[in-house]
Design an enzyme around this catalytic site. Structure first.
Site, PDB file in Angstrom:
ATOM      1  N   ARG A 137       0.120  10.504   0.463  1.00 12.80           N
ATOM      2  CA  ARG A 137       0.281  11.472   1.424  1.00 12.80           C
ATOM      3  C   ARG A 137       1.515  12.319   0.826  1.00 12.80           C
ATOM      4  NH1 ARG A 137       0.610   7.824   7.144  1.00 12.80           N
ATOM      5  NH2 ARG A 137      -1.374   6.839   6.914  1.00 12.80           N
ATOM      6  N   GLU A 139       0.824  -1.196   0.033  1.00 17.15           N
ATOM      7  CA  GLU A 139       0.111   0.066  -0.010  1.00 17.15           C
ATOM      8  C   GLU A 139       0.857   1.489   0.043  1.00 17.15           C
ATOM      9  OE1 GLU A 139      -2.632   2.371   3.149  1.00 17.15           O
ATOM     10  OE2 GLU A 139      -2.528   0.243   3.174  1.00 17.15           O
ATOM     11  N   LYS A 151     -10.857  -1.994   7.024  1.00 13.87           N
ATOM     12  CA  LYS A 151      -9.543  -1.401   7.626  1.00 13.87           C
ATOM     13  C   LYS A 151      -9.924  -0.904   9.124  1.00 13.87           C
ATOM     14  CE  LYS A 151      -6.010   2.165   7.372  1.00 13.87           C
ATOM     15  NZ  LYS A 151      -5.645   3.111   6.532  1.00 13.87           N
TER      16      LYS A 151
END
Length: 211
Positions: A49, A45, A133
């Site tokens: 950001r 993943e 998640k």
């Protein structure tokens, strides 16, 4: 349309730890991905950001065929579309909104949305999402809290992320409602900056054995 459960379940059960990566320089993406794959962690993943994230996803998708590159920190439909176009094979979000549900509807790329509270989990279930998640895991109550969710939500499976490390990953992985964990410890920033790919491969091998 419900979650692409079969595709996502295969990714989540393929390895005990999914590396959660922040890429500051896109040139590090390919050697980093190769190091993680070599250590037995092909599903990766890359979080949105940094400005380099989408270029990093493109590079891994194009140059590391054994990697299953995903995009994290997806907050809206625009992020979802951009990540899929860059080559993401799965999408991870800290939460679930109607906009994200619409973006994922009909897409072949599965969405793993975040949920912590009972209300958030129930809302996700109403939309057909049973693979979630759990973020931020440690700050939200850790393995003890997540264990308590297994009774009322027996059909839900989680990937805890946030504060998960080599020290406590086993606590989560031992839970019946946990398929895998997400963690950044397998790719320390200092190792990435130094190009110490062998260290990252060794950390990945250790993480892969946790399952």
């Amino acid at each position: 349309m419900p979650q692409q459960t079969e595709t996502l379940h295969t990714i989540m059960t393929g390895q005990p730890v999914i590396p959660v990566i922040v890429i500051d320089d896109a040139k590090d993406a390919v050697p980093l991905a190769k190091a993680l794959v070599a250590g037995g962690l092909p599903a990766i993943e890359i979080t949105l950001r940094t400005a380099a994230a989408l270029d990093a996803i493109r590079a891994v998708a194009a140059e590391v065929p054994d990697a299953i590159v995903g995009a994290g920190t997806i907050l809206n439909a625009e992020d979802f579309k951009a990540a899929v176009e860059a080559g993401s094979k799965f999408i991870v979000s800290p939460g679930l909104t109607p906009e994200l549900v619409d973006a994922a509807d009909g897409s072949a790329v599965p969405l793993l949305p975040g949920a912590v509270t009972s209300s958030e989990i129930m809302a996700a279930l109403e939309e057909g999402y049973s693979l979630l998640k759990f973020f931020p895991a440690e700050q939200a109550g850790g393995a003890a809290y997540l264990k308590s969710l297994s009774s009322p939500f027996g059909g839900v499976r989680f990937c805890p992320t946030g504060g998960v490390s080599a020290v406590n990953a086993g606590d989560y992985l031992s839970l019946p409602n946990v398929l895998c964990v997400g963690g950044s410890w397998v790719a320390p920033k200092d190792a990435v900056s130094a190009g110490d790919w062998e260290r990252i491969t060794e950390l990945s091998k250790e993480a892969a054995r946790l399952g």
